[in-house]
Every structure is written in C-alpha cells, then in structure tokens.
Design a protein around this motif. Structure first.
Motif, mmCIF file in Angstrom:
data_model
loop_
_atom_site.group_PDB
_atom_site.id
_atom_site.type_symbol
_atom_site.label_atom_id
_atom_site.label_comp_id
_atom_site.label_asym_id
_atom_site.label_seq_id
_atom_site.Cartn_x
_atom_site.Cartn_y
_atom_site.Cartn_z
ATOM 1 N N PRO B 96 0.842 -1.208 0.000
ATOM 2 C CA PRO B 96 0.000 0.000 0.000
ATOM 3 C C PRO B 96 0.873 1.253 0.000
ATOM 4 C CG PRO B 96 -0.646 -1.516 1.758
ATOM 5 C CD PRO B 96 0.649 -2.028 1.200
ATOM 6 N N TYR B 97 0.412 2.273 -0.691
ATOM 7 C CA TYR B 97 1.092 3.568 -0.683
ATOM 8 C C TYR B 97 1.247 4.029 0.774
ATOM 9 C CZ TYR B 97 1.940 8.457 -1.838
ATOM 10 O OH TYR B 97 2.496 9.701 -1.949
ATOM 11 N N GLY B 98 2.452 4.498 1.105
ATOM 12 C CA GLY B 98 2.678 4.950 2.475
ATOM 13 C C GLY B 98 2.921 3.815 3.450
ATOM 14 N N ASN B 100 5.491 2.577 4.848
ATOM 15 C CA ASN B 100 6.404 2.862 5.959
ATOM 16 C C ASN B 100 5.783 3.724 7.051
ATOM 17 O OD1 ASN B 100 8.402 1.383 4.787
ATOM 18 N ND2 ASN B 100 9.899 3.046 4.680
ATOM 19 N N ALA B 101 4.696 4.412 6.714
ATOM 20 C CA ALA B 101 4.068 5.273 7.713
ATOM 21 C C ALA B 101 3.093 4.493 8.584
ATOM 22 C CB ALA B 101 3.343 6.428 7.010
ATOM 23 N N ARG B 102 2.807 3.263 8.185
ATOM 24 C CA ARG B 102 1.785 2.490 8.901
ATOM 25 C C ARG B 102 2.367 1.796 10.127
ATOM 26 N NH1 ARG B 102 -0.436 -1.503 4.875
ATOM 27 N NH2 ARG B 102 -2.542 -1.218 5.661
ATOM 28 N N SER B 103 1.507 1.527 11.083
ATOM 29 C CA SER B 103 1.968 0.870 12.310
ATOM 30 C C SER B 103 2.232 -0.614 12.039
ATOM 31 C CB SER B 103 0.914 1.023 13.403
ATOM 32 O OG SER B 103 -0.240 0.305 13.031
ATOM 33 N N GLN B 106 -0.815 -2.743 11.460
ATOM 34 C CA GLN B 106 -1.447 -2.472 10.165
ATOM 35 C C GLN B 106 -0.646 -3.039 9.009
ATOM 36 O OE1 GLN B 106 -2.288 1.865 10.386
ATOM 37 N NE2 GLN B 106 -4.210 1.208 9.471
ATOM 38 N N ARG B 112 8.880 -2.260 7.849
ATOM 39 C CA ARG B 112 9.033 -1.109 6.964
ATOM 40 C C ARG B 112 10.227 -1.414 6.053
ATOM 41 N NH1 ARG B 112 9.215 4.035 11.019
ATOM 42 N NH2 ARG B 112 11.172 3.025 11.612
ATOM 43 N N TRP B 114 13.409 0.165 3.583
ATOM 44 C CA TRP B 114 14.231 1.321 3.229
ATOM 45 C C TRP B 114 15.270 0.874 2.201
ATOM 46 C CZ3 TRP B 114 12.614 5.630 5.873
ATOM 47 C CH2 TRP B 114 11.862 5.402 7.041
ATOM 48 N N VAL B 115 15.445 1.664 1.182
ATOM 49 C CA VAL B 115 16.408 1.295 0.149
ATOM 50 C C VAL B 115 17.634 2.209 0.239
ATOM 51 C CG1 VAL B 115 16.802 0.971 -2.310
ATOM 52 C CG2 VAL B 115 14.572 0.424 -1.318
ATOM 53 N N ALA B 126 19.147 9.762 7.449
ATOM 54 C CA ALA B 126 17.734 9.783 7.834
ATOM 55 C C ALA B 126 17.225 8.365 8.084
ATOM 56 C CB ALA B 126 16.903 10.469 6.752
ATOM 57 N N GLU B 130 16.085 6.840 11.863
ATOM 58 C CA GLU B 130 14.715 6.398 12.083
ATOM 59 C C GLU B 130 14.641 4.947 12.588
ATOM 60 O OE1 GLU B 130 12.030 7.955 12.290
ATOM 61 O OE2 GLU B 130 10.718 6.215 12.399
#
Lengths: 452, 452
Positions: B96-98, B100-103, B106, B112, B114-115, B126, B130
């Motif tokens: 789903p779009y976003g 990495n922002a999801r808990s 979810q 999450r 990261w590339v 960054a 995180e």
C-alpha cells in the motif's frame, strides 16, 4: 558570497568536439540576451509575475502556519501538476527522508504530508486509510478551481472528512485564483481560509507563490529564506541565465533534442520532475508566436546521480549524440558519514565519506562523458538548503522562458492540454461538452486485428 | 484467460500518418522474429538465464521469510541499479502507498522497507536515524560483490549495527554471486545467510531472481504468483513480444529517438524507472557485435498518467515528431472510489469513480495524440497484481533483448559504465588503479573563464 556556480567547460568546443566555439557562444548569448530583454518587458507589463514573487508579503502564511502548528497529525495536499510538483520538490529536498514514517515528536509536531495528485484509487484509498479525519488538515490547490482531478479528489476526500470529523469545514483551506473560479466561490461561501495565486503566475511557475509556500510553512520550512535565495537570481546572476540559455539553444539547434537534468543528490530527485514539467510544458509548442507550425521543443529527461550511473549513463555515454547533460552538484553534503572499512577488500574506502564518494563519482562521470565527446554543464551549489533551492528554482524559471522568448515561442501557455481535457469532460457528461463526446467518438476508432 | 493485451492501432499508418503500413509491419516482424530466435539460441546455450527464472525453486526464500516474519520492524536493502530498481518496483506496485508510515499491526507484522541505494549522506542518515539497530534486518545485494556504492553503504550501516545491536551478524543476509566475489567470501566467513544470483542473470534482468524475490517474500508479497505471471509470457505471448519489438524498431529507424513509457497508475511509477534502466543500459551501445561504431539506442522516458497530462503531455502532443508513447492501462483499479459531488459546479463528476476518470483520461490522451499524428501503443492488464506485474516484467525483458539482438547489439553487456568507475577507484586510492587516477587528471582539465 557566491553560493551557486555554472561550469560550462564541457559544453565548449575547446573540450568537446560538438560544443560551442567562441563565435557560436557569442551568437547564442546575443540571442539569449534578446530573450531576456523580452522577458523583462513582460515583467514590466505585469505578464510574468513569477519574477516578482520574492518580494511578496509572507506574513499571512506564516501567521496561519503558526496557528495550525501542532494541531494536526496529517496534511493532505490536493493538487496536480503545477499545483503539486513544486511542493513535492520542497518536501523532498528540505524534509528528512522518510518524514512520514517518523513519530509526531520527532517531526517537531509538524504533520505528515500526503499528496493527492493522481486519480489513482489505490493511492487515495491508502492515504485515507492511514489518516484520521479528526486529525487531518487538507489544502486544496487549483488556480482555475476546475481542474478535474483535483475536483474529483477533493470531493472524495471531503466526503471522508464529512463522515469522520466533527467540524469538517474547519479542516480545509484552499489556494486558488484571487478573484474568480469555482474554488474561490466555494471557499467564500463556506468560509475556508483561502490564499491567492497571483493572476499573472502560471501553475508551473507557482512554486514560490502560496502554492509552494503555504504547504512549506505548514511543514516548518523557512519560506523567507527560500525567497531570499530566489531573489539572489537578479542582475548579478543574469550572466548565468544567459550562459545556460545560450548553451541549450545552441545544442537544440544542433541536433540534440534531449536535455538531461541529473542532480547528484537523492534530495533533488523531485526537483528534476519539477524541471521536466517547466521545460516540457513551456517549450513544447506546435506554433510560434507568429502562428507558424514549428513543432518546437527538446525533451527533458530526469536522471539522479549516482543511481543512474548504474542505469541511464551507459546510454548517455555510448549512445547517439542527441543529448546534453546538466549535472547539479551539492558541494558539501549535510550529515556526511565517514566510511570505516570493516573488511579488507573494502579497505580503499577507509577514511572517505559518502558525500565525498558521491561527488567523486560526479567528477568521473563528467570526465567519462567528455572523453566520448558528449557535452555537459554543471551547476554547483555550496550546500542544499532553503536559500540555494530557492535560487535553483528561480534560475530555471528564468532560463526556460528566455529560451522560449528568444525562439519566438510562448513559454507561458499550454494549448496542447486542452484537447484531451475537453474530450474527458464530454465523456464524463459535463454540460456544454456534448459535441466533444461526439468528436471523441469519431476520432477514437480502432481495429481488432491491431490488438494482440 | 488473457490478462494482458497489446493494442497497436495508433502505431499504424491506417490511423497515424508516420506509422507502419502492412509492408513495414511484416518487414519489422521478420526482423523481430530473427531477434527472438537469436535470444532463444542464447537461452539454449545457457547465456540468458532470466528466461528460466520462473522455473526456480522458491522454497528456501519462503522458508527464510517465514522464519524472519514478525521479528524485525525495519528492513534495509542495500543495493543500487539492477539490485534496487526491481524491488522498488515490487514495493511500489504491491505494497500500500505509504507502507512505511503504517503501524506494525497495520502492516501485518511485515517490516518497513528502506532502500540504501544512493551514497547520499542525507538519505542514509535519515534512514539510520529512524531505525533501531536491534529491530532492523539488512539485506546486502550486489552480484559482483564489489559495487562501490553498495560497499560504502554496507560499511556505514554495518558500523551502525555493530554499535547498536547485541549480535549484529544475526541481522544480515546477502544476495550475490553463487560462487565468487568479495561479498560471497565475507558471507561464508561470517555465516550470513546468502542467496545466489544465477551467473547468467545480469543485474537489470534480475528482478525475478532472489534480488527481487527475497525482499518481496520478506514483505509478504506472493512470489510464486509473480513467477506464474512471468511464466505466462511464453509461446502464446510471443506474438505480443514480436509486435512490440517490431514497432519500436520501426520507429527507431524512422527518426524517433525517444521511447516514452507512461503507465496510468501511480503504483507503476517505479516500473517506469525499472524500464528506463532495462532499455537504456541494454540498447545504448557504442559498437555493434561486429565492432562497428554505431552509437545505438533510443532514449527511454518515464511519464506517469494522469499526472504528466499536466506536464509532459503538452510536449508529447505539440512538440517534435521524435517520440513513440507506450501507455500501460490498468483496466480495473482496486479499491475504487465513487465520487459524490458536494458542490454543484462539480456535479458532472457525480456517480463516476476515480479509477473510471483515470482510464477515461488515458483514452482521451490517446485520442489527442492520435489527432496530432503522434504514435502510441497501449498495453492493458485487467488488474494490477503479482501475476500481471510478473508478466509485465517478463514481457519487457524479452522485448528489449529481441530489439538488441535483431539490430546486432549486445543487450547483456554495459561497457560504458566501466570508465567512470575505474576513475573513481583511482581517485579513492584503490590499489591497482593508480594509472586511472593519472589518466583522470589528464582528461579532467577546466578553464576558469568557462565558469560563471
């Protein structure tokens, strides 16, 4: 202090066979000067408002951002094209990578930011699924007020807000025409705070208007410093504008129909998208200002260093002589990381840093292109911050219209987007567009034997 | 069931003046058939391993993914170019779009992602800022084992892991050559789980090897379905491969040096980046297979519908006749959203859906291009899922080498990336590259009067 430099060594015949000699440089500089003087005349006639944006009063935006500070966890920006690419560039360059993944406190109480640009249900659903209406602020951005994708996404997101927020109308602000249009009328009727896009500033030239600045202010970006950097692109930088414009015109008129922009920084990835819109939509025109059919325009291509060294650079170096590459260099990378070589085989990396490696690779790519006779230009900024980003925006906003005006092309219109839009209105059943539906159906015929 | 279609109506002279007539189509089909038979010969000789990837055993990857499931909050993938673009495409299309922002809950306890591709300190800092070392798993991907950016990022991230995790070596797996290379040696010495990239599968053809599949499995993507879709591009689809290859060859040889790929779906944005690498690096070559200097290759350009209708389409429609546009259509968009028009001015949108609007705009853009004589092709998939994405990957992985081989171009090498890389080794002080440093310094001269 000179924070930006333009190095055009490898666009010159002295270094690259297909480049400019002194005579060509002087000839195209003359042409660029004419383009610049035409642009400045339009500025005097109040027809090229982007030039004056650095002088605007930002206090209302800053005040609004202060009032909103800490009140919402999510900011959804609804806009597309000129109403979204600029702020995506600002976010990409100035917010930490992965901003939306960080917790509220790590974000300094600034909201997560979501861009509802495309009418892609998967994207819009995912955004709405992740946000809580009560905790979300939305900002609707369209100059005309009637952009169909923005209207569609606004309606879908409004419905979601209406179902989930106690006072949905308190969650909305708009950025639109100062006097007219659907969104202006709605905003006034509903009492939405509304920020104006000056009448003489077109979408792709609007990043330094409230279109880019208001979202930036809501995200804690120093908008005055952006404008200060943009303001620095005045008389003392005309030399840069004229140099770049003359070089690009020379190559356009000498068989290079592709203009690559290749920043060596992931933070400037979206900047290259912004540039593609500015260049493509301003210069890609069927007719010149006298109405002659010219089918003008070279094609902007985005590349990102060093990533595309493992991709497109093979073609740039060895393929046809149809391109000029413009590098953007960030001389000093923030938060640079020293490399400690854990294993012997990587020993040669010891003591170097990531930023140093990035910039070395830019130099060696410049050299490799030069060595196969492929021209390039390099724009360097000493570091990447609000100031230098503002000056990069303004530099290109000058260069592109200077080229257009010097070549008798109107850089400020976009007649080619109308036809498809009108067919779409026809197919959607918008009143007044019935004939467009019919015209579409006449044009859009297909043969089954051409489908496999 | 036919889940993919190729519509080439508007590449044909019957509809677009510059298009193919029946004679040209047959001529170029013949040429494409020759390219395909050369490719199939290479497959027989075990030199084009990507074709056989759908038959691979995925059980080790699935077992590993199951063991890892729920154990880490973050997955950092270290790789660049062919080792990153494929999995970015998989993530962009299938998560789903976003994401990495999801808990955690979810995300279904998937990490999450990261590339760590670019050696951009801001990006790497960054990411590390995180993530928590104890809660992070890293996957290092490089076929040769010596890719300089991957080595640099691996060393930086290893140091971070070493400082923050109790047993850092338990947080690492690698994907590399099955037998040789630095990373293979390190992995065996340290006991890192290591997944092989078959020797006869090059970086840009490796998305369906563990390079793409292992990260995909760790993120809950159904990798068997991906391979099943890829496998479907066999004899019954050769017709599609031959048709597309012949059309692109015709336009390349008839003045169109730009090939635009424009999916109408934000989920396929990264797919267009993947395509740009595959096309550019495979076809952009200085010499043909007989050693003649040909400077071959047209330039791939990414566009995303409907977004770029507000940007590049102005140029595509009204600019020079130097392009062919390939649309990708997703016939049925998932999680589509009906539009309820809140305000009268938007009444014409009532009852339509976002996905419908997206697809209408594709049709009207096709029509508008056709109407100004600009050729296009359309690839349609019935919906976007693992199966159709797998078939899109495989379709292009055939089309590009077929074009190369038909034109006597080696689609599997990339000699042009070596020069810059060797200079970089020289500048970094890697032993054995001292002469490259000297050569670089001889080439890389500049004049101050060409800097403003």
């Amino acid at each position: 202090m000179q924070r930006m430099k333009v190095d055009f060594n490898y666009a010159m015949k002295a270094f690259v066979e297909c480049g400019l000699d002194d005579t060509a440089l002087e000839k195209y500089r003359e042409k660029a000067r004419m383009g610049l003087s035409r642009l400045l005349r339009l500025v005097d006639e109040d027809k090229a408002g982007f030039v004056n944006l650095p002088g605007q009063d930002t206090s209302a935006m800053k005040k609004f951002a202060k009032e909103m500070s800490g009140k919402f966890n999510d900011l959804i920006l609804i806009g597309i094209g000129g109403s979204s690419l600029g702020m995506e560039t600002l976010c990409g360059a100035l917010l930490p990578y992965g901003h939306n993944a960080r917790s509220f406190s790590q974000r300094g109480a600034f909201p997560r930011v979501w861009v509802a640009d495309n009418v892609d249900p998967a994207k819009i659903s995912a955004i709405l699924n992740e946000c809580e209406p009560e905790d979300t602020f939305i900002c609707v951005i369209t100059k005309s007020g009637s952009t169909v994708e923005t209207a569609a996404n606004f309606n879908v997101i409004y419905e979601w807000l209406d179902e989930g927020a106690k006072e949905p109308k308190k969650h909305i602000c708009t950025i639109t025409d100062p006097e007219k249009g659907t969104l202006r009328e709605i905003s006034e009727k509903e009492g939405f705070p509304v920020f104006p896009i000056p009448d003489n500033v077109g979408g792709r030239f609007s990043v330094l208007s409230p279109v880019g600045l208001l979202p930036a202010a809501l995200l804690g970006i120093d908008i005055d410093k952006l404008l200060e950097g943009a303001a620095s692109v005045t008389r003392d930088k005309y030399e840069k504008i004229i140099t770049l414009s003359s070089i690009y015109m020379y190559f356009m008129e000498n068989g290079k129909n592709i203009n690559v922009l290749m920043p060596y920084s992931s933070r400037l990835s979206s900047f290259a998208d912004w540039y593609c819109q500015l260049w493509g939509e301003s210069l890609g025109k069927r007719t010149d200002t006298d109405g002659n059919i010219v089918m003008f325009g070279s094609t902007p291509v985005k590349a990102v260093g060093v990533i595309d060294q493992h991709s497109q650079v093979q073609l740039f170096k060895e393929g046809p002589e149809d391109k000029v590459v413009t590098f953007i260099e960030v001389e000093k990378h923030e938060k640079d990381k020293k490399i400690m070589a854990e294993y012997d085989d990587y020993g040669y990396l010891e003591g170097h840093s990531l930023g140093e490696l990035c910039n070395i690779e830019l130099l060696t790519t410049e050299a490799a292109l030069k060595n196969t006779g492929k021209p390039s230009v390099k724009i360097s900024v000493d570091s990447l911050d609000e100031y230098t980003l503002g000056s990069l925006f303004m530099l290109w906003q000058y260069v592109v219209p200077v080229i257009g005006l010097a070549c008798d092309i109107d850089p400020f219109d976009q007649p080619g987007v109308e036809e498809g839009k009108n067919y779409a209105y026809g197919l959607l059943g918008k009143s007044g567009y019935e004939d467009m539906k019919q015209k579409f159906e006449e044009i859009f015929t297909k043969r089954d034997d051409f489908i496999v």
